[in-house]
Design an enzyme around this catalytic site. Structure first.
Site, PDB file in Angstrom:
ATOM      1  N   HIS A  59     -99.860  66.190  10.340  1.00  0.00           N
ATOM      2  CA  HIS A  59     -98.437  66.414  10.056  1.00  0.00           C
ATOM      3  C   HIS A  59     -97.513  65.693  11.045  1.00  0.00           C
ATOM      4  CE1 HIS A  59     -99.045  70.290   7.427  1.00  0.00           C
ATOM      5  NE2 HIS A  59     -99.924  69.335   7.167  1.00  0.00           N
ATOM      6  N   HIS A 104    -106.879  72.587   2.839  1.00  0.00           N
ATOM      7  CA  HIS A 104    -106.206  73.717   2.192  1.00  0.00           C
ATOM      8  C   HIS A 104    -106.343  73.691   0.665  1.00  0.00           C
ATOM      9  CE1 HIS A 104    -104.475  75.430   5.787  1.00  0.00           C
ATOM     10  NE2 HIS A 104    -104.086  74.229   6.172  1.00  0.00           N
ATOM     11  N   ASN A 139    -100.446  71.324   1.092  1.00  0.00           N
ATOM     12  CA  ASN A 139     -99.629  72.418   1.633  1.00  0.00           C
ATOM     13  C   ASN A 139     -98.398  72.711   0.769  1.00  0.00           C
ATOM     14  OD1 ASN A 139    -100.312  70.504   4.398  1.00  0.00           O
ATOM     15  ND2 ASN A 139    -101.124  72.579   4.296  1.00  0.00           N
ATOM     16  N   HIS A 191    -108.443  62.840   5.443  1.00  0.00           N
ATOM     17  CA  HIS A 191    -107.756  64.040   5.917  1.00  0.00           C
ATOM     18  C   HIS A 191    -108.543  64.559   7.117  1.00  0.00           C
ATOM     19  CE1 HIS A 191    -104.822  67.166   4.985  1.00  0.00           C
ATOM     20  NE2 HIS A 191    -105.717  68.030   5.440  1.00  0.00           N
TER      21      HIS A 191
END
Ligand SMILES: [Fe+2]
Ligand SMILES: [Fe+2]
Length: 263
Positions: free
Chosen positions: A176, A68, A40, A149
């Site tokens: 997060h 991402h 990110n 992840h």
């Protein structure tokens, strides 16, 4: 050896947190190898070559990614030629880049593997089978760190048990939010469900909070932007025995921007 693993670095605030915090943490903990999740780093979406190089120049030795990975198209220009960056190894055959790599720094070696979970995320290849194949092919490495992840706590805990005694550490990323379940599993694998996030503190998982609130309240399509303002920094410090590959300790690190003033 000591390994510092830093949770998802989000946007401008995350990059600032990394730049300001690393000198202090290097001095305080003296880690041999520093790894960070960079999925990110570019405005919340992917990473650019310039940002990755900033991280390397500030002292990061290796970067892991996640869902991402491909959000910033700059990645296609350099990921094949950058051995210090790994993207999830269980992306289907033909994806650019690599899913595992050997990081060498300060006379130490750490083999890192990036995996992505499949619960509430795209149905990519099986992370459990994939990690078996990788470990079979790379049995020569003693110290091995896996960044899983993944969205769900259960998938990450399951992977911890699956790899206990076969790798030095299984650390979770993506949610997060730092979890306080850091422990050494019975066969010597350091484990934490999620390392947390290095980025803006006052948003929602790094995104500007008013847009997220509007989405929840109205259920209308809303464009999210990365949040700004003060940061927080989440990481873990893992101590590994280089002769066996087993871990001795895993410690949570959690700092706010104001904490720097106290150092
Ligand atoms: Fe993330
Ligand atoms: Fe993610």
């Amino acid at each position: 050896m000591k390994v510092l693993f830093i949770g998802d670095i989000v946007g401008n605030a995350g990059r600032k947190a990394l730049r300001e915090t690393l000198p202090h943490l290097k001095q305080k903990y003296n880690p041999s190898i520093i790894i960070a999740n960079g999925e990110n780093a570019a405005a919340g979406r992917g990473i650019t070559k310039a940002i990755a190089w900033d991280f390397f120049n500030w002292g990061v030795h290796g970067l892991t990614m996640g869902n991402h990975t491909w959000d910033n198209k700059d990645i296609f220009e350099f990921i094949d030629d950058e051995p210090r960056i790994v993207r999830p190894a269980n992306f289907p055959e033909g994806a650019p880049g690599r899913g595992h790599t050997l990081i060498k720094a300060n006379g130490k070696e750490l083999f890192i593997i990036n995996l992505q979970g499949r619960t509430f995320l795209p149905p990519i290849d099986c992370p459990f089978t994939k990690v078996d194949w990788i470990l079979e092919d790379h049995a020569e490495h003693k110290c091995v760190l896996v960044d899983l992840h993944a969205e769900t706590t259960s998938e990450k805990i399951a992977m911890g048990w699956y790899l206990d005694g076969r790798v030095s550490a299984v650390v979770g990323t993506h949610t997060h939010v730092q979890t306080n379940d850091n422990l050494i599993l019975p066969q010597g694998t350091a484990y934490v469900t999620d390392v947390g996030m290095t980025g803006p503190r006052d948003g929602v998982l790094g995104m500007e909070r008013n847009a997220v609130l509007q989405k929840f309240i109205t259920q209308m399509p809303v464009r999210f932007t990365v949040s700004e303002g003060s940061w927080h920094f989440h990481a873990v410090l893992i101590e590994m025995d280089e002769s066996t590959g087993a871990s001795k300790s895993i410690q949570l690190i959690r700092m706010n921007e104001e904490d720097l003033l106290l150092i």
